[in-house]
Design an enzyme around this catalytic site. Structure first.
Site, PDB file in Angstrom:
ATOM      1  N   LYS A 196       0.844  -1.208   0.000  1.00 58.68           N
ATOM      2  CA  LYS A 196       0.000   0.000   0.000  1.00 58.68           C
ATOM      3  C   LYS A 196       0.879   1.258   0.000  1.00 58.68           C
ATOM      4  O   LYS A 196       0.642   2.213  -0.756  1.00 58.68           O
ATOM      5  CB  LYS A 196      -0.908  -0.020   1.241  1.00 58.68           C
ATOM      6  CG  LYS A 196      -1.692   1.254   1.461  1.00 58.68           C
ATOM      7  CD  LYS A 196      -2.739   1.447   0.401  1.00 58.68           C
ATOM      8  CE  LYS A 196      -3.388   2.812   0.499  1.00 58.68           C
ATOM      9  NZ  LYS A 196      -4.261   3.090  -0.630  1.00 58.68           N
ATOM     10  N   CYS A 198      -3.894  10.566   1.085  1.00 54.87           N
ATOM     11  CA  CYS A 198      -3.156   9.325   0.797  1.00 54.87           C
ATOM     12  C   CYS A 198      -1.763   9.614   0.253  1.00 54.87           C
ATOM     13  O   CYS A 198      -0.768   9.375   0.931  1.00 54.87           O
ATOM     14  CB  CYS A 198      -3.937   8.465  -0.191  1.00 54.87           C
ATOM     15  SG  CYS A 198      -5.347   7.656   0.566  1.00 54.87           S
TER      16      CYS A 198
HETATM   17  N1  LIG Z   1     -10.288   7.557   1.643  1.00 55.70           N
HETATM   18  C1  LIG Z   1      -9.532   6.903   0.776  1.00 55.70           C
HETATM   19  O1  LIG Z   1      -9.582   7.152  -0.428  1.00 55.70           O
HETATM   20  C2  LIG Z   1      -8.584   5.809   1.252  1.00 55.70           C
HETATM   21  C3  LIG Z   1      -8.065   4.950   0.288  1.00 55.70           C
HETATM   22  C4  LIG Z   1      -7.244   3.928   0.708  1.00 55.70           C
HETATM   23  C5  LIG Z   1      -6.931   3.779   2.054  1.00 55.70           C
HETATM   24  N2  LIG Z   1      -7.444   4.657   2.990  1.00 55.70           N
HETATM   25  C6  LIG Z   1      -7.108   4.436   4.384  1.00 55.70           C
HETATM   26  O2  LIG Z   1      -8.239   3.851   5.032  1.00 55.70           O
HETATM   27  C7  LIG Z   1      -8.282   4.307   6.386  1.00 55.70           C
HETATM   28  C8  LIG Z   1      -9.625   4.972   6.649  1.00 55.70           C
HETATM   29  O3  LIG Z   1      -9.728   6.073   5.771  1.00 55.70           O
HETATM   30  P1  LIG Z   1     -11.083   6.881   5.575  1.00 55.70           P
HETATM   31  O4  LIG Z   1     -10.853   7.813   4.430  1.00 55.70           O
HETATM   32  O5  LIG Z   1     -12.218   5.912   5.523  1.00 55.70           O
HETATM   33  O6  LIG Z   1     -11.121   7.684   6.954  1.00 55.70           O
HETATM   34  P2  LIG Z   1     -12.331   8.538   7.561  1.00 55.70           P
HETATM   35  O7  LIG Z   1     -11.715   9.553   8.424  1.00 55.70           O
HETATM   36  O8  LIG Z   1     -13.277   8.906   6.480  1.00 55.70           O
HETATM   37  O9  LIG Z   1     -13.108   7.463   8.476  1.00 55.70           O
HETATM   38  C9  LIG Z   1     -12.585   6.869   9.617  1.00 55.70           C
HETATM   39  C10 LIG Z   1     -13.705   6.689  10.633  1.00 55.70           C
HETATM   40  O10 LIG Z   1     -13.206   5.961  11.763  1.00 55.70           O
HETATM   41  C11 LIG Z   1     -13.877   6.424  12.914  1.00 55.70           C
HETATM   42  N3  LIG Z   1     -13.147   5.965  14.106  1.00 55.70           N
HETATM   43  C12 LIG Z   1     -12.012   6.449  14.653  1.00 55.70           C
HETATM   44  N4  LIG Z   1     -11.656   5.696  15.718  1.00 55.70           N
HETATM   45  C13 LIG Z   1     -12.571   4.711  15.827  1.00 55.70           C
HETATM   46  C14 LIG Z   1     -12.746   3.614  16.704  1.00 55.70           C
HETATM   47  N5  LIG Z   1     -11.885   3.383  17.699  1.00 55.70           N
HETATM   48  N6  LIG Z   1     -13.821   2.808  16.539  1.00 55.70           N
HETATM   49  C15 LIG Z   1     -14.716   3.040  15.544  1.00 55.70           C
HETATM   50  N7  LIG Z   1     -14.598   4.050  14.667  1.00 55.70           N
HETATM   51  C16 LIG Z   1     -13.539   4.868  14.799  1.00 55.70           C
HETATM   52  C17 LIG Z   1     -13.938   7.924  12.700  1.00 55.70           C
HETATM   53  O11 LIG Z   1     -14.956   8.510  13.510  1.00 55.70           O
HETATM   54  C18 LIG Z   1     -14.244   8.014  11.198  1.00 55.70           C
HETATM   55  O12 LIG Z   1     -15.631   8.086  10.940  1.00 55.70           O
HETATM   56  C19 LIG Z   1      -7.083   5.246   6.571  1.00 55.70           C
HETATM   57  O13 LIG Z   1      -6.004   4.537   7.077  1.00 55.70           O
HETATM   58  C20 LIG Z   1      -6.785   5.702   5.152  1.00 55.70           C
HETATM   59  O14 LIG Z   1      -5.448   6.088   4.997  1.00 55.70           O
HETATM   60  C21 LIG Z   1      -8.276   5.657   2.603  1.00 55.70           C
END
Ligand SMILES: NC(=O)c1ccc[n+]([C@@H]2O[C@H](COP(=O)([O-])OP(=O)(O)OC[C@H]3O[C@@H](n4cnc5c(N)ncnc54)[C@H](O)[C@@H]3O)[C@@H](O)[C@H]2O)c1
Length: 403
Positions: A202, A256
């Site tokens: 990743k 990212c």
């Molecule tokens: N958005 C993208 O395009 C993308 C693509 C690939 C990978 N990622 C990775 O995926 C992961 C999540 O990204 P995202 O964009 O969905 O983030 P986001 O911020 O949209 O969502 C994360 C959610 O997790 C919740 N959260 C935090 N702590 C928590 C806990 N202990 N229990 C339950 N919920 C909890 C937050 O309230 C939030 O709603 C990150 O590591 C990111 O780098 C994101």
């Protein structure tokens, strides 16, 4: 495996949980934000994603999906919480750790625990050690794996199902269990590896994009100094059958590509030289653009004996989205506004209705009024504007060039 608990209902966790629920699994989506839980249970998305809201509603009706702020016993747990950076660009895995601590008391032998959050190499093994230290009776009896996500926001429903996935367990049994889990709802190919390789995969994907964009951005600065049109140059160079240079811009943003390479440089500061330099070049490009705008404004004032009106076109981190996270365009606008006190600067972002810091102006109006038009993001709307007669155009993102 029937019951799955997703931790984190953001851009990635919520769509994945919904898609998983469509394969017949019984899915509980957990988020610590009560507003997200309430919105989701009411059948509404808390972000924009075409096609997903209809799927959410159907899953709520069939009872295969519901949201909660509390974890419940399941057979599999999927961690999709944020992994930002802290301090001097060090990865912050405290959300991942916090989420796993939440489910730790519920775990039983044979359960599957998957981390999807982008994580530094070794995170899954460290989390395994943390769990076994707290629950020694489970040692060797859980399956733990890392499986990164690579979907494109805006096309998530399709890509979640059709993209290939890399799946790495902390041992072979874990890898097999995780492969079986994803096989239920992924139609792309599943590639088995170990957890460390999956984590690095990743980071490598995003660092690779960052390095390639840095090359284009560096070229754009060289061409600017050399009096060469960088867009024409790249088009010509790409006629070589084995050359494929990306497009320059005003930097690199988003949560990212502008973040994940630091997860490598932070752990391998001596070895990760190109990756670190790419980050510096892409950050520097935004400063270079800001200074170029300031110089153009000063030149205008010297020549015309009045300050210019400037249209700053775009705030998002890439074209045609409303996401401003880590956006170089936003940085450039703030910097120019601070540096050129009292200047008449019109800020434009057609994909955002209002912003708490910037007063936004309609893009037609800004274009009409401006002496200097600065293109920071190649939004489709900007391509419809005519070439500016009698205005200075500064095109940092290729609005006038190609796609
Ligand atoms: N958005 C993208 O395009 C993308 C693509 C690939 C990978 N990622 C990775 O995926 C992961 C999540 O990204 P995202 O964009 O969905 O983030 P986001 O911020 O949209 O969502 C994360 C959610 O997790 C919740 N959260 C935090 N702590 C928590 C806990 N202990 N229990 C339950 N919920 C909890 C937050 O309230 C939030 O709603 C990150 O590591 C990111 O780098 C994101």
């Amino acid at each position: 495996m029937r019951r799955v608990c997703f931790l984190g209902l953001g851009y990635i966790g919520l769509p994945t949980a919904i898609v998983a629920s469509w394969s017949g699994l019984e899915v509980l989506g957990v988020d610590i934000d009560p507003r997200i839980v309430a919105t989701t249970n009411a059948g509404r998305l808390h972000f924009v994603e075409p096609g997903l809201e209809e799927m959410l509603r159907a899953s709520l009706v069939t009872g295969h999906f519901r949201a909660s702020d509390t974890v419940e016993v399941a057979d599999a747990y999927v961690v999709v919480v944020p992994t930002p950076f802290k301090g001097d660009h060090e990865p912050d895995v405290s959300y991942v750790e916090g989420a796993i601590r939440q489910v730790m008391p519920l775990l039983k032998a044979g359960d599957l625990l998957i981390i999807e959050s982008t994580s530094p190499v070794g995170t899954t093994e460290r989390m395994r050690d943390m769990v076994y230290a707290a629950r020694p009776e489970l040692a060797g009896r859980l399956r733990m794996a890392y499986c990164p996500e690579r979907v494109l926001p805006g096309n998530v429903v399709h890509e979640l199902v059709h993209n290939d996935r890399v799946i790495g367990g902390v041992d072979e049994e874990s890898t097999r269990a995780a492969m079986d889990f994803y096989a239920d709802f992924v139609e792309g190919q599943l590639f088995a590896t170990d957890a460390r390789t999956a984590e690095m995969c990743k980071l490598t994907e995003n660092a690779s994009r960052d390095v390639q964009i840095a090359f284009a951005n560096e070229l754009s600065i060289i061409c600017d100094k050399a009096g060469i049109d960088v867009w024409e140059l790249i088009e010509l160079a790409n006629r070589h059958p084995r050359v494929s240079i990306l497009r320059p811009g005003c930097g690199v943003g988003g949560h990212c590509i502008a973040v994940d390479p630091y997860f490598i440089t932070s752990d391998f500061p001596t070895e990760a030289r190109i990756i670190a330099e790419a980050r510096r070049i892409n950050n520097y490009k935004a400063l270079y653009c800001a200074e170029a705008v300031e110089k153009a404004m000063l030149r205008f004032e010297l020549e015309r004996r009045r300050p210019p009106t400037v249209a700053m076109m775009g705030l998002a981190f890439k074209p045609n989205i409303d996401d401003l996270r880590e956006s170089p365009a936003k940085y450039i606008v703030s910097r120019v506004m601070q540096g050129m006190d009292n200047a008449d600067i019109l800020v434009v972002e057609p994909n955002v209705r209002e912003h708490k810091v910037f007063k936004l102006t309609d893009y037609h109006e800004a274009w009409e009024r401006a002496d200097i038009v600065v293109y920071l993001v190649a939004h489709d709307q900007f391509r419809t504007l005519p070439e500016a007669e009698g205005k200075l155009e500064m095109d940092f993102c290729g609005v006038r060039n190609g796609r």
